[in-house]
Design an enzyme around this catalytic site. Structure first.
Site: not given
Ligand code: NAD
Length: 298
Positions: A96, A171, A246
């Site tokens: 997102t 979204k 966010k």
């Molecule tokens: P998260 O923080 O658990 O996962 C993100 C991952 O990206 C982490 O493991 C981090 O180490 C990795 N990362 C960051 N920079 C990196 C790089 N340069 N190279 C490789 N890996 C890298 O977050 P999440 O909950 O999995 O969310 C991910 C996305 O999905 C976000 O944009 C969030 O807004 C969206 N989202 C989350 C949810 C939810 O309920 N968690 C629901 C819908 C959408």
């Protein structure tokens, strides 16, 4: 079956990559965090030492990263994945992020002769694990047609919303509705309490009248009327208040740059910012009802 590179194996990306493996795809992943790599490896994901290595020879690349700057950081530059992929590889960003960064990412891909899509999701970690996410997709019709079968391994509803950035726009708009409607429902419960009206009575009336909405009937912010809502498990997320903040902040940035008037979106952003400032960012976003009840936020 496709060869897939997957960057970002966190709370969402980890189970999504696992579902691609379960569907028979060959998935190679990369993340900065070793615990995420270990969990992905246990689910059958081959682990790469860099983003470029993860996408080498891939037909499809999925990214699931925190924000626009992370996505552009992974896409761009000499070590980026655009430099590493073959022309013709399809890049699908499921993070997102802001609409502008999503459009920039697709422009970078187009300059290489590579198709790209923005495909943010709703459904949370539960949906990611169960493979029941909703995908909101922006990009060309051809790229969407190529992506559909891959996305179907991770979700059950896949909507083509329009050109580059349209998935992110959908979204952001949807979650602005959600943030505002959760506050509206919570305010009504707090007012009902002050008026001596029981929570169940308000629920019974509003869930079948004009106040009906998802925040009330599926995700009720007070314990009792909807046994599966986070209110019944001490507001454990679910969808954390920090993530709601966010998405609301993205909506307000988008509204400012597009010249849209969203006063309730702005108010909702302030209320969730206050909740996060009170160190409640990890609490489910429906916990806003407790802040309203306590008068902790104006
Ligand atoms: P998260 O923080 O658990 O996962 C993100 C991952 O990206 C982490 O493991 C981090 O180490 C990795 N990362 C960051 N920079 C990196 C790089 N340069 N190279 C490789 N890996 C890298 O977050 P999440 O909950 O999995 O969310 C991910 C996305 O999905 C976000 O944009 C969030 O807004 C969206 N989202 C989350 C949810 C939810 O309920 N968690 C629901 C819908 C959408």
């Amino acid at each position: 079956m496709a060869t897939i590179g997957f960057i970002g194996l966190g709370n969402m990306g980890g189970p999504m990559a696992a579902n691609l493996v379960k569907a028979g795809h060959r998935v190679t992943g990369f993340d900065l965090v070793s615990a995420a790599l270990e969990a992905a490896e246990a689910a059958g994901v081959a682990i790469a030492a860099s983003p470029a290595e993860a996408v080498a020879g891939a037909e499809i690349v999925v990214t699931m990263l925190p924000s626009g700057k992370h996505v552009l950081g992974v896409y761009d530059g000499p070590q980026g994945i655009i430099a590493a992929v073959e022309p013709g590889t399809l890049l699908i960003d499921c993070s997102t992020i802001d609409v502008e960064s999503a459009r920039k990412a697709q422009a970078l891909a187009a300059a290489k002769g590579t198709d790209a899509l923005d495909a943010p999701v709703s459904g949370g970690v539960g949906g990611a694990s169960a493979g029941t996410l909703t995908f909101m997709v922006g990009g060309s019709t051809d790229a969407f047609a190529r992506a559909e079968a891959i996305l179907a391994a991770m979700g059950t509803k896949i909507v083509h919303c329009g050109d580059a950035g349209a998935g992110q726009a959908a979204k952001i708009c949807n979650n602005m509705i959600l943030g505002i409607s959760m506050i509206a429902v919570s305010e009504a419960f707090v007012l009902a309490e002050k008026l001596g009206l029981s929570q169940q009575a308000l629920f019974d009336v509003s869930s079948t009248s004009s106040g009906q909405c998802w925040s009330l009937t599926t995700y009720c912010p007070v314990p009792g009327p909807v046994p599966t809502s986070p209110a019944n498990r001490d507001y454990q997320p679910g969808f954390a208040a920090a993530l709601m903040l966010k998405d609301l902040t993205l909506s307000q940035d988008a509204a400012a740059s597009a010249g849209a008037t969203t006063p309730l979106g702005a108010a909702a952003t302030r209320l969730y910012a206050a909740m996060v400032d009170a160190e409640q960012g990890g609490v489910d976003f429906s916990g806003i009802v407790n802040h309203l009840r306590a008068g902790a936020i104006a």
